[in-house]
Design a protein around this motif. Structure first.
Motif, PDB file in Angstrom:
ATOM      1  N   GLY A   1       7.331  12.871   0.753  1.00  0.00           N
ATOM      2  CA  GLY A   1       5.632  12.256   1.163  1.00  0.00           C
ATOM      3  C   GLY A   1       4.902  11.842   0.892  1.00  0.00           C
ATOM      4  O   GLY A   1       3.801  11.360   1.624  1.00  0.00           O
ATOM      5  N   PHE A   2       5.904  10.352   0.384  1.00  0.00           N
ATOM      6  CA  PHE A   2       5.618   9.165   0.151  1.00  0.00           C
ATOM      7  C   PHE A   2       5.749   8.401   1.264  1.00  0.00           C
ATOM      8  O   PHE A   2       6.495   7.943   1.252  1.00  0.00           O
ATOM      9  N   GLY A   3       4.697   7.334   1.460  1.00  0.00           N
ATOM     10  CA  GLY A   3       5.458   6.480   2.418  1.00  0.00           C
ATOM     11  C   GLY A   3       4.450   5.145   2.300  1.00  0.00           C
ATOM     12  O   GLY A   3       3.795   5.067   0.576  1.00  0.00           O
ATOM     13  N   PHE A   4       4.527   3.891   2.924  1.00  0.00           N
ATOM     14  CA  PHE A   4       3.780   2.635   2.569  1.00  0.00           C
ATOM     15  C   PHE A   4       3.796   1.573   3.340  1.00  0.00           C
ATOM     16  O   PHE A   4       4.165   1.849   4.795  1.00  0.00           O
ATOM     17  N   GLU A   5       2.414   0.655   3.278  1.00  0.00           N
ATOM     18  CA  GLU A   5       2.492  -0.222   4.814  1.00  0.00           C
ATOM     19  C   GLU A   5       2.363  -1.345   3.622  1.00  0.00           C
ATOM     20  O   GLU A   5       1.395  -1.494   2.497  1.00  0.00           O
ATOM     21  N   TRP A   6       2.499  -3.382   4.807  1.00  0.00           N
ATOM     22  CA  TRP A   6       2.735  -3.771   4.350  1.00  0.00           C
ATOM     23  C   TRP A   6       1.259  -4.571   4.803  1.00  0.00           C
ATOM     24  O   TRP A   6       0.864  -3.716   5.599  1.00  0.00           O
ATOM     25  N   THR A   7       0.375  -4.935   3.815  1.00  0.00           N
ATOM     26  CA  THR A   7      -0.996  -4.936   3.965  1.00  0.00           C
ATOM     27  C   THR A   7      -1.330  -6.740   3.746  1.00  0.00           C
ATOM     28  O   THR A   7      -0.317  -7.831   3.314  1.00  0.00           O
ATOM     29  N   GLY A   8      -2.450  -7.796   4.864  1.00  0.00           N
ATOM     30  CA  GLY A   8      -2.375  -9.601   4.457  1.00  0.00           C
ATOM     31  C   GLY A   8      -1.448 -10.232   4.373  1.00  0.00           C
ATOM     32  O   GLY A   8      -0.439  -9.905   6.026  1.00  0.00           O
TER      33      GLY A   8
ATOM     34  N   ARG B   1       0.753  -1.107   0.300  1.00  0.00           N
ATOM     35  CA  ARG B   1      -0.035  -0.437  -0.298  1.00  0.00           C
ATOM     36  C   ARG B   1       0.743   1.147   0.112  1.00  0.00           C
ATOM     37  O   ARG B   1       1.577   1.332   0.871  1.00  0.00           O
ATOM     38  N   LEU B   2       0.759   2.227  -0.946  1.00  0.00           N
ATOM     39  CA  LEU B   2       1.377   3.378  -1.305  1.00  0.00           C
ATOM     40  C   LEU B   2       0.469   4.019  -0.687  1.00  0.00           C
ATOM     41  O   LEU B   2      -0.253   4.612  -1.225  1.00  0.00           O
ATOM     42  N   GLN B   3       1.153   5.096   0.554  1.00  0.00           N
ATOM     43  CA  GLN B   3       0.401   6.337   1.158  1.00  0.00           C
ATOM     44  C   GLN B   3       0.833   7.499   0.302  1.00  0.00           C
ATOM     45  O   GLN B   3       2.307   7.692   0.668  1.00  0.00           O
ATOM     46  N   ASP B   4      -0.260   8.279   0.577  1.00  0.00           N
ATOM     47  CA  ASP B   4      -0.057   9.760   0.493  1.00  0.00           C
ATOM     48  C   ASP B   4      -0.149  10.145   1.326  1.00  0.00           C
ATOM     49  O   ASP B   4      -1.119  11.223   1.719  1.00  0.00           O
TER      50      ASP B   4
ATOM     51  N   PRO C   1      -4.364   8.471   1.528  1.00  0.00           N
ATOM     52  CA  PRO C   1      -5.101   8.102   0.304  1.00  0.00           C
ATOM     53  C   PRO C   1      -4.102   7.775  -0.030  1.00  0.00           C
ATOM     54  O   PRO C   1      -2.927   7.293   0.733  1.00  0.00           O
ATOM     55  N   ALA C   2      -4.340   5.752  -0.664  1.00  0.00           N
ATOM     56  CA  ALA C   2      -3.801   4.862  -0.919  1.00  0.00           C
ATOM     57  C   ALA C   2      -3.833   4.613  -2.294  1.00  0.00           C
ATOM     58  O   ALA C   2      -5.020   4.862  -2.629  1.00  0.00           O
ATOM     59  N   MET C   3      -2.767   3.953  -2.935  1.00  0.00           N
ATOM     60  CA  MET C   3      -2.851   2.975  -4.019  1.00  0.00           C
ATOM     61  C   MET C   3      -2.145   1.957  -3.423  1.00  0.00           C
ATOM     62  O   MET C   3      -1.292   1.278  -2.465  1.00  0.00           O
ATOM     63  N   ARG C   4      -2.862   0.365  -4.082  1.00  0.00           N
ATOM     64  CA  ARG C   4      -2.884  -0.523  -3.626  1.00  0.00           C
ATOM     65  C   ARG C   4      -1.864  -1.126  -5.364  1.00  0.00           C
ATOM     66  O   ARG C   4      -2.102  -1.049  -6.651  1.00  0.00           O
ATOM     67  N   ILE C   5      -0.852  -1.946  -4.713  1.00  0.00           N
ATOM     68  CA  ILE C   5      -0.087  -2.270  -5.908  1.00  0.00           C
ATOM     69  C   ILE C   5       0.388  -4.014  -4.761  1.00  0.00           C
ATOM     70  O   ILE C   5       0.513  -4.671  -4.122  1.00  0.00           O
ATOM     71  N   SER C   6       0.761  -5.218  -6.300  1.00  0.00           N
ATOM     72  CA  SER C   6       0.556  -6.456  -5.783  1.00  0.00           C
ATOM     73  C   SER C   6       1.279  -7.041  -7.000  1.00  0.00           C
ATOM     74  O   SER C   6       1.727  -6.687  -7.819  1.00  0.00           O
ATOM     75  N   GLY C   7       2.065  -8.101  -5.984  1.00  0.00           N
ATOM     76  CA  GLY C   7       3.103  -8.193  -7.257  1.00  0.00           C
ATOM     77  C   GLY C   7       4.268 -10.409  -6.734  1.00  0.00           C
ATOM     78  O   GLY C   7       3.268 -10.510  -6.019  1.00  0.00           O
ATOM     79  N   SER C   8       4.547 -10.246  -7.183  1.00  0.00           N
ATOM     80  CA  SER C   8       5.244 -12.144  -6.622  1.00  0.00           C
ATOM     81  C   SER C   8       6.614 -12.164  -6.735  1.00  0.00           C
ATOM     82  O   SER C   8       7.718 -10.593  -7.505  1.00  0.00           O
TER      83      SER C   8
END
Length: 1014
Positions: free
Chosen positions: A850-857, A680-683, A819-826
């Motif tokens: 100004g951009f952060g991130f978090e992991w989920t799932g 999850r890329l966050q603003d 506000p976030a953007m969801r990104i998936s990958g392998s």
């Protein structure tokens, strides 16, 4: 205690039988699942705002509700998703162990504080609060070859007669209809409305006024006049129930007696309530019912109950309607556990054979063997008492603990046999003397071994649930083993064993004689080797330090992951067309996907859902659930779900009008939609949607160049062209047009308006007003709509509004309030998921400030598991050290035992590297087990030497670990691998054999720990 049971063997049998009965009953009551409840309990809030854009829905509904949810007890993260079709959801994830019922009540209370601030259209539609797992347990599909039973008719029947029945079943959390029930659709013609000088609001108001239930009361009701002789209820047919009756709704009555009725300005029909989603079975239109399991539901029992209920309901189906369950995720759970159960039986047989090889007498072998079922059944009873479940992890622990629970019984039997052989005592007297020597040793060994697993039970979080259930099985089984060694085992020795002559030894002829002579030569050679090592202790200490350093070096280079990806017998296909694509284009693409998938020899069936996907909802989204044939029908290495997904990805990438991602389901579906990582890329600095989109594209570009990552993609709907309606409020005010009238006209014509309900065949269904399809296809159609001003005149929108094309969000996401953007990958082939997570973090650090991130799932749980691993090992070693210090009344002796651990760790790491496995949950619990085993034999030998027992004999060690060797060889690929012909297994694919690694590592470390244990 042992003396008590030696004199009362029936008492010992009664206790053992009581334990077995409790365990057998508990097995029937325990819930069954694939894994322990790793996913955090989740509560989902769903809202509908017809006609609203994603940004409007986020600003006016989701953000308001989200603010009230912050601070809810146990809340760990929150994610909001708004769709451009006017639907949105807020998923609240709570700490593992949180009571979902109490969490739902708290969420409902907080929602009531936000409800007054929500738009009336949202509250009228209703805001739902549900607790259920995010993944689907199964799909029940209704279909028919009768043209009269259209998908709408099937959906209406399902909503009336199928969905309510399934919702009442125990274990069902939520039932989602992929279809629609009927509704009274009022398709208004804006041109005719303008001709009669009417507005859309006039239509809606007339329906609400004339389609109403009238509570008329009764005549003759109290108080009545003297002499009143009758009382009767007055019934007024206020609600309309047919197309004809709705057509006669009066919109305007003129003074000359003429009137304008609804049928004069609208087309009326009984059709679908919503057109958002539709289902297909093997390429044919149908209606689907998706079931989600409740947080405490039993997957196997619920799936069985659904099948039984559908069979009961089948006899009431309309002629020509059929049902099927083409997708059932419980099939993998059932097959996995049945294979593990078979493995459990095989493990008991193998342990029996190995013990018989060394003890060489069936009576001596039978006594330790009887301990196994009693200890395991007692463990099942404990699992029920603690609220745990039967799953792959608990069954894996039971297979692993079999070689441990027989240890104490072997110690007892060997000591009794030694005393009878050396002193010629009777079995009864020998048992009494033997138990006097070793009772304390058995208790000490048990305490030390259990202490290894105690720290696992106190870890919190999702990964703690896995550790806790594994530790409970191991600790409980070992405790029962010790209790039985002090009760049932001595009672059996005193009653079953036969006297032997003094000086009796093992056989000297035949097979056993050959084996004994060979074993004696091996033992003497080993003793000679140890004798040569002792004078050169300093030299070998340097080698020991090198081994420690090598183990640490190799551990740091182990690939990491959370849980291995398995072939679960299913596959998902996520389909996403370009922004703005219509349902017709999506259907055409899905037909191409179905054409390829259904031709594959591994595929059994396929359920397709249009308008719904894990990326989002909309006309350009679709999702397919593919069920593969039984594992026994797919023996080749290229027939696994992972191989099919890779093959399908290459073949379907040629479809130019869509992005198609065939995916293998994740190990724990509740933690994500697919295998791989969830980012999850966050603003964090409120830079805006455009800046966030640019940062996401920059990150995707860097990820595309990385050799560590593959299939990195945005997990959501892309921005699309949108028609912006600019209203000149000054002109509107000058023309006497209020903004509320503009809002009512546009929302009714384009977004539909829910007027009220009408009775239809015993069920209240909705009355929906919307402009007919030809009147809302082009931008110019919007400006042709008319709005009534304050003088009752009809003013066209074109008089005070204009349109232009812009690019806007089809979906907005917020994660933990940002506000976030969801990104998936392998991870790319040859790299672990741990390496992929580290690579994504490194790339994200290169983004602008100004951009952060978090992991989920699953990714979040993997990060937590990795951070807790070293703490876990440290606590396990500390617990054993303190127990040994208390047992020996010494601080130095435990240190000598601790020195054995690096050799065991080295064995685990080497075995893991040789099989190309990773440092995941299985590795961690296996390593903890090795830490315990590395001390168990030391304690047995030290305590046994004090009691002059043969419990320290080399044959005990080698016998048990040979048993583990056999277990590891046979079970290395079988445990948890469903319906696989392991005699013909392709050993080049280690991902199929992950679950047996704990046993393999155990046997491998048995050899590595051989020297220090002696």
């Amino acid at each position: 205690m042992a003396k008590f049971f030696i004199d009362r063997p029936i008492f010992a049998w009664v206790i053992a039988l009581f334990i077995m009965v409790m365990g057998a009953v508990s097995i029937t009551q325990l819930p069954i699942a694939q894994y322990p409840p790793v996913a955090p309990p989740s509560i989902v809030i769903s809202a509908t705002y017809p006609g609203a854009s994603a940004q409007t829905l986020e600003d006016s509904v989701l953000s308001i509700v989200e603010q009230e949810m912050n601070g809810s007890p146990g809340l760990i993260y929150i994610e909001s998703v708004a769709q451009a079709n006017g639907t949105g959801s807020i998923t609240l994830s709570f700490q593992p162990g949180t009571n979902p019922d109490l969490a739902q009540v708290d969420v409902q209370n907080r929602l009531s504080r936000a409800s007054p601030r929500l738009p009336s259209a949202v509250t009228q539609q209703g805001v739902r609060v549900d607790k259920a797992r995010s993944n689907f347990l199964l799909f029940a599909i209704l279909s028919s070859d009768d043209p009269k039973l259209t998908p709408v008719a099937l959906g209406d029947y399902a909503s009336r007669s199928i969905v309510p029945e399934l919702q009442r079943l125990p274990g069902v959390g939520q039932v989602q209809l992929f279809g629609t029930e009927r509704a009274m659709r009022i398709w208004i013609d804006p041109a005719k409305l303008q001709g009669y000088n009417l507005s859309a609001s006039d239509v809606t108001n007339a329906i609400r006024a004339q389609n109403a239930q009238v509570s008329a009361g009764e005549i003759g009701s109290l108080p009545n006049v003297v002499g009143q002789g009758i009382a009767a209820t007055v019934v007024v047919n206020g609600q309309l129930s047919s197309v004809a009756q709705f057509g006669n709704v009066v919109l305007r009555a003129n003074t000359d007696g003429s009137s304008v009725r609804l049928k004069d300005v609208a087309r009326i029909e009984l059709d679908a309530q919503t057109y958002a989603t539709s289902a297909r079975l093997n390429g044919k239109p149908s209606t689907g019912v998706g079931l989600q399991l409740s947080p405490s539901g039993n997957a196997l029992a619920t799936a069985k109950a659904v099948r039984e209920r559908m069979t009961e309901l089948e006899k009431f189906f309309p002629k020509g309607m059929t049902w099927a369950i083409p997708y059932d995720s419980s099939r993998f759970i059932e097959t996995s556990l049945s294979q593990v159960a078979e493995t459990l039986v095989e493990a008991i047989v193998l342990v029996f054979l190995v013990m018989f090889l060394f003890l060489q007498d069936w009576r001596y072998t039978l006594i330790p063997t009887l301990v196994v079922p009693v200890a395991l059944l007692g463990t099942f009873a404990t699992l029920l008492a603690l609220g745990f479940s039967i799953n792959v992890l608990t069954m894996f622990a039971m297979v692993l603990v079999i070689g441990i629970v027989v240890d104490d019984a072997i110690v007892v039997v060997e000591n009794v046999e030694r005393i009878m052989s050396e002193e010629g005592l009777s079995p009864l007297d020998a048992t009494r003397k033997a138990m006097g020597q070793i009772s304390g040793a058995i208790i000490g060994v048990t305490v030390v071994l259990i202490s290894v697993f105690v720290p696992l039970a106190f870890f919190s979080g999702s990964i703690g649930n896995i550790y806790r259930q594994f530790a409970t099985v191991m600790g409980t089984a070992i405790a029962f083993s010790a209790f039985l060694a002090l009760s049932l085992t001595p009672a059996l020795c005193a009653s079953l064993l036969k006297p032997v002559e003094a000086g009796h030894h093992h056989a000297k002829t035949g097979f056993f004689g050959w084996f004994n002579r060979g074993f004696s030569r091996t033992a003497k050679a080993y003793e000679g080797g140890v004798a040569k090592l002792l004078p050169r202790a300093a030299r070998y200490l340097v080698i020991y330090l090198a081994i420690v350093a090598g183990a640490a070096w190799m551990y740091q280079r182990l690939p990491t992951s959370f849980l291995p990806n398995e072939d679960q017998g299913t596959m998902l296909v996520n389909v996403q067309l370009p922004p703005g694509a219509t349902r017709d284009r999506t259907l055409a693409v899905m037909q191409q996907v179905e054409g390829f998938i259904l031709k594959q020899p591994e595929v059994q069936g396929m359920v397709s859902v249009l308008g719904f996907s894990f990326s989002g909802q909309g006309q350009n989204a679709a999702l397919a659930f593919v069920t593969l044939k039984d594992w026994s029908e797919r023996p080749g290495p290229g027939s696994s779900a992972q191989a099919l997904a890779g093959r399908a990805f290459g073949a379907l990438s040629g479809i130019r009008d869509a992005f198609i991602f065939p995916l293998s389901p994740p190990p724990i579906p509740e933690l994500g939609a697919s295998s791989g990582f969830s980012f999850r890329l966050q603003d964090r600095a409120s830079l805006g949607h455009d800046a966030l989109l640019a940062a996401r594209n920059q990150l995707l570009g860097m990820a595309g160049k990385s050799k560590v990552l593959t299939q990195v993609r945005p997990d959501g709907l892309e921005d699309a062209p949108q028609l912006q309606l600019d209203i000149d409020r000054d002109k509107a005010a000058a023309l006497g047009v209020g903004f509320d009238a503009i809002n009512a006209t546009i929302s009714t014509a384009l977004g539909s308006s829910y007027a009220n309900d009408f009775p239809n065949a015993g069920r209240l269904q909705r009355v929906v007003v919307q402009a007919d399809a030809p009147a809302r296809m082009q931008p110019d159609d919007l400006l042709k709509l008319f709005v009534a001003n304050n003088k009752g005149q009809m003013v066209p929108l074109s008089a005070f509004a204009s349109t232009r094309w812009v690019t806007g969000a089809m979906q907005t996401v917020r994660y933990n309030g940002y506000p976030a953007m969801r990104i998936s990958g392998s991870a790319a082939p040859g790299f672990s998921t741990g390496a992929a997570l580290a690579e994504m973090e490194q790339l994200a650090s290169q983004l602008p400030p100004g951009f952060g991130f978090e992991w989920t799932g699953t990714s979040r749980e993997e990060k937590l598991a990795g951070s807790q691993a070293m703490v876990l090992y440290g606590f396990a070693i500390l617990a054993v050290f303190l127990c040994l210090a208390a047992l020996y009344e010494s601080w130095s002796i435990p240190l000598s035992v601790i020195l054995v651990v690096p050799l065991g760790v080295l064995g685990v790491i080497v075995a893991t590297l040789l099989r190309s496995y990773s440092n995941d949950v299985y590795f961690q619990v296996g390593l903890i087990t090795i830490i315990g085993l590395s001390r168990q034999k030391h304690c047995q030998r030290r305590a046994g030497s004090r009691a002059h027992a043969v419990s320290a004999d080399f044959d005990d060690f080698l016998g048990l670990h040979t048993g583990r060797l056999a277990l590891g060889t046979v079970l290395g690929g079988r445990l948890g691998q469903p319906a696989r012909d392991w005699h013909r297994r392709d050993w080049r694919h280690p991902d199929r054999h992950h679950a047996g690694r704990g046993v393999c590592a155990d046997l491998f470390c048995g050899g590595a720990q051989l020297v220090p244990r002696q």
